[in-house]
Design an enzyme around this catalytic site. Structure first.
Site, PDB file in Angstrom:
ATOM      1  N   HIS A 126      33.194  23.463  83.419  1.00 56.56           N
ATOM      2  CA  HIS A 126      33.399  23.078  84.820  1.00 56.56           C
ATOM      3  C   HIS A 126      34.540  22.068  84.938  1.00 56.56           C
ATOM      4  O   HIS A 126      35.389  22.170  85.830  1.00 56.56           O
ATOM      5  CB  HIS A 126      32.111  22.498  85.403  1.00 56.56           C
ATOM      6  CG  HIS A 126      32.239  21.994  86.794  1.00 56.56           C
ATOM      7  ND1 HIS A 126      32.531  22.808  87.863  1.00 56.56           N
ATOM      8  CD2 HIS A 126      32.119  20.739  87.303  1.00 56.56           C
ATOM      9  CE1 HIS A 126      32.583  22.085  88.968  1.00 56.56           C
ATOM     10  NE2 HIS A 126      32.350  20.825  88.651  1.00 56.56           N
ATOM     11  N   ALA A 127      34.589  21.112  84.032  1.00 57.35           N
ATOM     12  CA  ALA A 127      35.654  20.099  84.056  1.00 57.35           C
ATOM     13  C   ALA A 127      37.020  20.754  83.898  1.00 57.35           C
ATOM     14  O   ALA A 127      37.973  20.412  84.608  1.00 57.35           O
ATOM     15  CB  ALA A 127      35.426  19.061  82.953  1.00 57.35           C
TER      16      ALA A 127
END
Length: 106
Positions: free
Chosen positions: A76-77
């Site tokens: 996600h990052a």
């Protein structure tokens, strides 16, 4: 929360702030506030640099042989980093177009 999660949330937070700054830059440009737009772009770049620095540290650790679990938060990052880069590119183009429109209508 574990150390890795805290590190990853640092990336997510920093690049999220960068995206917000880039959006604010586009909004400022659309109102003709080009100096503010440039300030917001600079602010976004500074936030993005913080997130990128954290990311580079993780990449260097993995390159040195330290196993980093590619969990959903890290994925996600990295997705947020890529979207911040895209928003930055869009903001640059939006500001250019807003300037051209401003010149034509004056």
């Amino acid at each position: 929360m574990g150390e890795m999660e805290q590190i990853v949330f640092g990336i997510i937070s920093a690049v999220g702030m960068a995206k917000s700054s880039y959006v604010e830059a586009m909004r400022a440009a659309s109102e003709g506030a080009f100096e503010t737009a440039q300030e917001k772009m600079k602010e976004g770049d500074e936030y993005y640099a913080k997130g990128h620095e954290i990311h580079v540290d993780l990449v260097q650790k993995e390159a040195a042989g330290e196993y980093l679990s590619p969990g959903l938060l890290l994925i996600h990052a990295e997705d947020q980093m890529m979207s911040a880069e895209l928003v930055r590119l869009m903001a640059e183009e939006n500001i250019k177009l807003s300037k051209k429109i401003s010149e034509i209508t004056q």
